[in-house]
Design an enzyme around this catalytic site. Structure first.
Site, short mmCIF file in Angstrom:
data_model
loop_
_atom_site.label_atom_id
_atom_site.label_comp_id
_atom_site.label_asym_id
_atom_site.label_seq_id
_atom_site.Cartn_x
_atom_site.Cartn_y
_atom_site.Cartn_z
N HIS A 127 -16.13 14.48 47.42
CA HIS A 127 -16.99 15.82 46.74
C HIS A 127 -16.37 16.98 47.27
CE1 HIS A 127 -20.55 17.52 44.73
NE2 HIS A 127 -20.15 18.31 45.77
N CYS A 128 -15.99 17.69 46.38
CA CYS A 128 -15.02 19.00 46.66
C CYS A 128 -15.87 20.01 46.50
CB CYS A 128 -14.07 19.11 45.55
SG CYS A 128 -13.15 20.56 46.03
N LEU A 129 -16.30 20.84 47.91
CA LEU A 129 -17.06 22.25 47.70
C LEU A 129 -16.37 23.37 47.03
CD1 LEU A 129 -17.76 22.14 51.63
CD2 LEU A 129 -19.19 21.31 49.85
N ASP A 132 -17.55 22.22 43.57
CA ASP A 132 -18.83 21.90 43.48
C ASP A 132 -19.08 20.89 42.66
OD1 ASP A 132 -21.49 22.23 43.93
OD2 ASP A 132 -21.74 23.77 42.03
N GLY A 133 -18.14 19.88 42.95
CA GLY A 133 -18.54 18.46 42.03
C GLY A 133 -17.28 17.48 42.59
#
Length: 261
Positions: A127-129, A132-133
């Site tokens: 999950h990539c900050l 945001d997804g």
């Protein structure tokens, strides 16, 4: 935040680096080449960044409990009748799947439930900050492409910032003459004709070089990590899980060795 940072980098390039340093020193032709080398990867990175955001990562199917139980029964009956090989490709009803109690649905092999998105993602990488997804099977290629594009752009602006830095290092401080100090007119005119002091203009580019060096190191570290994962056919989650299991085995082996002694 990433978009603001990229906008700031473009402002620094076109408002300061290009007109004040590249054009006077390296000339129009090389400046145009460097600008193209800067614009192409950063534009590709931004486009793939937004495409990665708006592309679903590969969420698994979801439904009510009755539909889920019907799917389980269908798979079980098909496997009993000799159709197990048909479901062995990681499909929605793969018998190697497990039940996700949070989604209330089958979780295909190599999928993972994201605690942020509240969904199971097929072949979830992480999950990539910044996005945001989640990054999964359907948008992983876009994630990797935008990483490569921005990594190349970071190296370009890092190396280009060396032009004002080298100019700063070669520049000698301008001689200060007090206003009330009497000097011959010819000497005062010669001193006034010295090149302007560039410390105020060149010093920030040292910080720019150091900043982009850190960004380049982080970006290329990420690119090389994912190149390794691609070669292994693994994901970030699977890689971290394997490392954790390996450390646990080593710890157990060490404890067993101490107990035997």
């Amino acid at each position: 935040m990433i978009n603001l940072f990229i906008a700031w980098l473009n402002y620094m390039w076109f408002a300061h680096l290009l007109p004040r340093h590249l054009l006077p020193i390296v000339g129009r032709r090389l400046s145009a080449v460097l600008t193209c080398i800067w614009l192409l990867p950063i534009t590709q990175g931004v486009v793939d960044y937004w495409r990665c955001i708006f592309t679903p990562p590969g969420f698994t199917a979801s439904g009510d409990e009755a539909d889920a139980m019907a799917a389980v029964m269908a798979v079980a009956q098909d496997c009993e009748s000799g159709g197990r090989a048909r479901w062995g490709s990681g499909g929605k009803h793969d018998p190697a799947s497990v039940w996700c109690e949070k989604c209330n649905w089958l979780k295909p092999a190599r999928s993972h439930h994201c605690s942020v998105c509240k969904r199971c993602v097929r072949r979830m990488d992480h999950h990539c900050l910044w996005l945001d997804g989640c990054v999964g099977v359907d948008n992983y290629h876009l994630f990797l492409r935008q990483e490569i594009g921005m990594a190349v752009a970071a190296v370009v602006i890092m190396l280009s910032s060396l032009v004002p830095v080298s100019r700063l290092l070669r520049q000698t401080p301008q001689t200060y003459i007090p206003p009330d100090h009497e000097l011959p007119t010819s000497v005062r005119e010669a001193l006034a004709a010295e090149p302007p002091h560039v410390h105020a203009d060149g010093a920030p580019w040292i910080l720019m070089f150091l900043l982009m060096a850190l960004v380049s190191k982080a970006m290329w570290g990420c690119v090389l990590l994912h190149a390794k994962l691609l070669a292994e056919g693994s994901t970030t989650i699977e890689h971290l899980r394997a490392e954790k299991e390996q450390r646990a085995k080593e710890t157990d082996a060490a404890q067993a060795g101490h107990a035997a002694e």
